[in-house]
Design a protein around this motif. Structure first.
Motif, short mmCIF file in Angstrom:
data_model
loop_
_atom_site.label_atom_id
_atom_site.label_comp_id
_atom_site.label_asym_id
_atom_site.label_seq_id
_atom_site.Cartn_x
_atom_site.Cartn_y
_atom_site.Cartn_z
N GLU A 205 0.97 -1.14 0.07
CA GLU A 205 0.14 -0.08 0.09
C GLU A 205 0.77 1.35 -0.19
N ASP A 206 1.90 1.24 0.86
CA ASP A 206 2.85 2.28 0.84
C ASP A 206 3.52 2.71 -0.29
N ALA A 207 4.14 1.45 -1.11
CA ALA A 207 4.81 1.66 -2.21
C ALA A 207 3.68 2.15 -3.38
N LEU A 208 2.83 1.84 -3.59
CA LEU A 208 1.54 2.19 -4.59
C LEU A 208 1.28 3.78 -4.46
N LYS A 209 1.31 4.22 -3.18
CA LYS A 209 0.90 5.64 -2.89
C LYS A 209 2.22 6.55 -3.18
N ALA A 210 3.35 5.86 -2.82
CA ALA A 210 4.55 6.62 -3.07
C ALA A 210 4.76 6.83 -4.60
N MET A 211 4.60 5.67 -5.34
CA MET A 211 4.65 5.77 -6.83
C MET A 211 3.94 6.73 -7.47
N LEU A 212 2.70 6.74 -7.09
CA LEU A 212 1.60 7.50 -7.84
C LEU A 212 1.91 9.11 -7.37
N GLU A 213 2.37 9.25 -6.06
CA GLU A 213 2.57 10.48 -5.78
C GLU A 213 3.83 11.22 -6.35
N ALA A 214 4.66 10.40 -6.54
CA ALA A 214 5.94 10.86 -7.29
C ALA A 214 5.57 11.19 -8.63
N GLY A 215 4.52 10.63 -9.40
CA GLY A 215 4.18 11.06 -10.87
C GLY A 215 4.22 9.96 -11.76
N ALA A 216 4.16 8.75 -11.20
CA ALA A 216 3.78 7.63 -12.12
C ALA A 216 2.43 7.80 -12.62
N THR A 217 2.09 7.43 -13.94
CA THR A 217 0.82 7.42 -14.46
C THR A 217 0.07 6.28 -14.04
N ILE A 218 0.75 5.15 -14.04
CA ILE A 218 0.32 3.73 -13.71
C ILE A 218 1.48 2.99 -13.07
N ALA A 219 0.93 2.40 -11.96
CA ALA A 219 1.90 1.65 -10.79
C ALA A 219 1.61 0.24 -10.58
N GLY A 220 2.55 -0.49 -10.33
CA GLY A 220 2.00 -1.95 -9.73
C GLY A 220 3.38 -2.66 -9.52
N ALA A 221 3.35 -4.01 -9.77
CA ALA A 221 4.07 -4.95 -9.40
C ALA A 221 4.78 -5.80 -10.65
N ASN A 222 5.74 -6.35 -10.80
CA ASN A 222 6.62 -7.17 -11.66
C ASN A 222 7.45 -7.94 -10.88
N CYS A 223 7.62 -9.34 -11.52
CA CYS A 223 8.79 -10.20 -11.23
C CYS A 223 8.59 -10.61 -9.91
N SER A 224 9.71 -11.13 -9.32
CA SER A 224 9.82 -11.88 -7.97
C SER A 224 9.05 -13.07 -7.73
N VAL A 225 7.81 -13.06 -8.22
CA VAL A 225 6.74 -14.19 -7.77
C VAL A 225 5.99 -14.66 -8.68
N GLY A 226 5.32 -15.72 -9.11
CA GLY A 226 4.63 -16.51 -10.01
C GLY A 226 3.23 -15.84 -9.89
N SER A 227 2.64 -16.14 -11.16
CA SER A 227 1.19 -15.49 -11.36
C SER A 227 0.32 -15.72 -10.10
N ASP A 228 0.48 -16.77 -9.57
CA ASP A 228 -0.19 -17.33 -8.46
C ASP A 228 0.02 -16.51 -7.34
N LYS A 229 1.11 -16.34 -6.95
CA LYS A 229 1.70 -15.59 -5.63
C LYS A 229 1.45 -14.19 -5.69
N MET A 230 1.13 -13.62 -7.10
CA MET A 230 1.09 -12.12 -7.21
C MET A 230 -0.34 -11.76 -7.10
N LEU A 231 -1.27 -12.69 -6.68
CA LEU A 231 -2.80 -12.28 -6.69
C LEU A 231 -2.95 -11.48 -5.42
N GLU A 232 -2.24 -11.85 -4.23
CA GLU A 232 -2.33 -11.17 -3.07
C GLU A 232 -1.71 -9.57 -3.21
N VAL A 233 -0.75 -9.32 -3.91
CA VAL A 233 -0.30 -7.97 -4.21
C VAL A 233 -1.38 -7.37 -4.91
N VAL A 234 -2.12 -7.95 -5.96
CA VAL A 234 -3.01 -7.39 -6.80
C VAL A 234 -4.33 -6.73 -5.86
#
Length: 305
Positions: A205-234
């Motif tokens: 939650e903190d990372a998303l807020k920081a990226m958007l406030e810094a000026g990202a148009t779209i923000a999110g997550a990539n890499c690190s985990v497989g598609s099943d494990k990323m659902l929790e981040v989503v």
């Protein structure tokens, strides 16, 4: 390059399809991923890069990323590449390969699909202070030089900052792009473990807020985990911000060594079935990272149809 508001208008009420892995595909062909291969002019390596971009376009991608992930000064110095002219050549040749793929795809297919070339900015390979010796200001300067040069080529449309394990490094990259072009369209992703925490301890939650406030148009997550494990981040990102434009590009499972080769264990069908569970959370972009192939992206395209 298109501007921030233009990307917002293009993507409104749509889900764009990103691309998948480049490095793991090259390794699968028995090719090196060393950046010095981009220093040569037209060659078989650059043709292979272009061909992989083209295969992602055939699979349905709206966004393909330039192979400039490691093309910043600190990272290139680790490969013994220290001349600024070499940095420019590497960035130019990588951006040119993506642009040529788009041009050839349009010419051969007549497709009117929205396609954007994303100037890819990856980590410096160094830890920022206080954990390492790279200052935030020097990180900004390194990303700014790379960003300014990529803008000057007129070969890319947007920026995609990815695979940042340190939120502060991601923010340095966003700041750098903004210094190069205050109206640039920026996508920014960081990496989280399956519990939604970065390597440096930043919560989703903190990372998303920081990226958007810094000026990202779209923000999110990539890499690190497989598609099943990323659902929790989503889920956590959407719960923390109901209006944010989000991007998710997971790995195709967990890497394993098979006959001396790194392979990932999610088939295109399993990958798509997992990513399908992201759709109720209204992402703006879905795609793949390590281990994903044009076949994985084609299955995601079927989801969006």
């Amino acid at each position: 390059m298109i501007k921030n508001n233009e990307l917002i208008n293009l993507i409104e009420n749509k889900i764009f399809l990103g691309d998948g892995a480049m490095g793991t595909l090259l390794q699968g062909f028995g090719l090196s991923t060393s950046p010095d291969l981009f220093l040569q002019g037209e060659n078989d390596f650059l043709e292979k890069i272009k061909d992989i971009h083209y295969r992602y376009l055939e699979s349905g991608s709206n966004i393909i990323q330039t192979s400039t992930f490691s093309a910043n000064e600190p990272k290139l110095s680790a490969f013994g590449i220290n001349d600024i002219r070499d940095l420019e050549t590497i960035n130019y040749n990588a951006a040119s390969a993506a642009r040529r793929a788009i041009s050839e795809f349009r010419e051969k297919t007549g497709s009117k699909r929205i396609i954007l070339s994303a100037a890819n900015l990856g980590p410096t390979g160094k830890l920022l202070e206080p954990f390492g010796d790279l200052s935030y200001e020097k990180a900004v300067e390194a990303f700014r030089r790379q960003s300014e040069y990529l803008i000057s080529t007129e070969l890319t449309d947007i920026f995609l900052i990815e695979t940042m394990m340190d939120l502060n490094e991601a923010l340095a990259a966003v700041e750098a792009v903004k210094l190069a072009d205050k109206d640039a369209a920026i996508i920014c992703t960081v990496t989280f473990n399956e519990n939604g925490v970065t390597l440096m301890g930043n919560k989703t939650e903190d990372a998303l807020k920081a990226m958007l406030e810094a000026g990202a148009t779209i923000a999110g997550a990539n890499c690190s985990v497989g598609s099943d494990k990323m659902l929790e981040v989503v889920k956590r990102m959407r719960q923390s911000d109901k209006e944010a434009r989000l991007i998710f590009q997971p790995n195709a499972g967990i890497p394993k060594m098979v006959n001396g080769m790194t392979v990932f264990d999610e088939t295109p069908e399993i990958f798509a079935e997992n990513v399908k569970k992201y759709l109720p959370y209204s992402p703006s972009i879905i795609g793949g990272c390590c281990g994903s192939t044009p076949e994985h992206i084609a299955k995601l395209a079927e989801l969006l149809e």
